[in-house]
Design an enzyme around this catalytic site. Structure first.
Site, PDB file in Angstrom:
ATOM      1  N   THR A 257       0.815  -1.211   0.000  1.00  0.00           N
ATOM      2  CA  THR A 257       0.000   0.000   0.000  1.00  0.00           C
ATOM      3  C   THR A 257       0.853   1.267   0.000  1.00  0.00           C
ATOM      4  OG1 THR A 257      -0.092  -0.168   2.394  1.00  0.00           O
ATOM      5  CG2 THR A 257      -1.970  -1.028   1.178  1.00  0.00           C
ATOM      6  N   SER A 258       2.167   1.110  -0.055  1.00  0.00           N
ATOM      7  CA  SER A 258       3.030   2.287  -0.018  1.00  0.00           C
ATOM      8  C   SER A 258       3.113   2.943  -1.402  1.00  0.00           C
ATOM      9  CB  SER A 258       4.423   1.874   0.442  1.00  0.00           C
ATOM     10  OG  SER A 258       5.333   2.892   0.162  1.00  0.00           O
ATOM     11  N   CYS A 259       3.343   4.281  -1.432  1.00  0.00           N
ATOM     12  CA  CYS A 259       3.493   4.994  -2.712  1.00  0.00           C
ATOM     13  C   CYS A 259       4.954   5.066  -3.133  1.00  0.00           C
ATOM     14  CB  CYS A 259       2.948   6.414  -2.618  1.00  0.00           C
ATOM     15  SG  CYS A 259       1.175   6.460  -2.568  1.00  0.00           S
ATOM     16  N   VAL A 260       5.853   4.610  -2.283  1.00  0.00           N
ATOM     17  CA  VAL A 260       7.274   4.686  -2.647  1.00  0.00           C
ATOM     18  C   VAL A 260       7.906   3.308  -2.581  1.00  0.00           C
ATOM     19  CG1 VAL A 260       7.702   7.084  -2.098  1.00  0.00           C
ATOM     20  CG2 VAL A 260       7.803   5.392  -0.279  1.00  0.00           C
TER      21      VAL A 260
ATOM     22  N   VAL B 188       8.015  11.177  -6.809  1.00  0.00           N
ATOM     23  CA  VAL B 188       7.093  10.121  -6.383  1.00  0.00           C
ATOM     24  C   VAL B 188       6.272   9.639  -7.574  1.00  0.00           C
ATOM     25  CG1 VAL B 188       5.056   9.615  -4.971  1.00  0.00           C
ATOM     26  CG2 VAL B 188       6.977  10.837  -3.963  1.00  0.00           C
TER      27      VAL B 188
END
Lengths: 103, 166
Positions: A100-103, B28
């Protein structure tokens, strides 16, 4: 809830094919999911799958930076080992939820 | 390939500002794209070039003057005049970096390495580089080239491609 049969074992998966219960996972199952994804697993793959499962079991977020620091492979190799969407693909094969992380 | 395949296959992201939040927004999105298996280009122009200048990339700041969204620890709005207090910008920038580190967001130089390892490409804008008197050797080794706007459009093309201006 969907079910799939890998290596003769029926497991519960979600709509996207991720395991609902990571404890149902075995190495034999991993090899079959990998085949579905067009991959054949090497020792390095298994080492990475173990790493991912350990991180998940200890409740840690999986990030691409973490992979780089894992000491197993560098990020470039990781992308080559699981081509396409590496973190999504590897977690699927490792029998753990989608990160679930964006990085 | 079916006509219904509207997936994004390539993103070209333009970063024109050099604050922590502007640069990270681009990084990002770019890194997220390669992680999803897309092709990704990052194009740095004007103050966005700070993110690829070797000796400055890890020393970016967040603007505290004229930033009405700035909050004090605890959540109260920071009066905008406080932004002019000496050291405020450095302190806020330090806090931003600390909080990001907690979420495993890497420093700019490391983030760029991860992005490039994933197959992403970095470019610098020729006009802005000329204006700031920057040469290739001033920039990160990961910058593929200093290119014109025409060249940018050329490499941004293709089926399922998108241009994003952060």
């Amino acid at each position: 809830m969907a079910q799939k049969t890998y290596a003769g074992v029926t497991v519960d998966v979600n709509d996207e094919g991720y395991f609902n219960d990571p404890s149902q996972w075995t190495k034999e199952i991993a090899a079959e999911i990998a085949k579905e994804e067009g991959l054949s697993l090497t020792d390095k793959h298994y080492e990475m799958l173990e790493y991912l499962r350990n991180k998940f079991n200890s409740g840690e977020q999986l990030t691409i930076r973490g992979i780089n620091k894992s000491g197993i492979v560098d990020v470039k190799t990781f992308y080559q080992m699981f081509p396409g969407a590496p973190l999504k693909k590897s977690t699927k094969i490792a029998g753990i939820p989608k990160p679930t992380s964006c990085v | 390939m079916s006509d219904n395949d509207h997936r994004i296959k390539k993103v070209s992201i333009i970063c024109a500002k050099g604050t922590i939040e502007d640069v990270y927004a681009s990084l990002v999105m770019g890194n997220g794209a390669v992680m999803e298996g897309m092709e990704a280009n990052l194009f740095f122009t004007f103050f966005g070039l700070e993110a690829v200048i070797k000796n400055r990339m890890d020393n970016l700041h967040t603007g505290v003057v004229g930033n009405p969204a700035m909050r004090l620890p605890g959540g109260m709005r920071m009066p905008t005049w406080m932004g002019i207090i000496p050291g405020m910008e450095a302190m806020v920038s330090g806090m931003m970096k600390k909080e990001m580190d907690k979420l495993d967001v890497p420093p700019v130089s490391e983030f760029i390495e991860l992005f490039v390892a994933g197959g992403g490409n970095l470019y610098a804008c020729k006009l802005a580089a000329d204006m700031f008197k920057l040469k290739k050797e001033d920039l990160s080794e990961h910058v593929t080239g200093i290119i014109t706007v025409g060249e940018f459009y050329e490499l941004a093309g293709g089926e399922g491609s998108q241009i994003i201006f952060t």
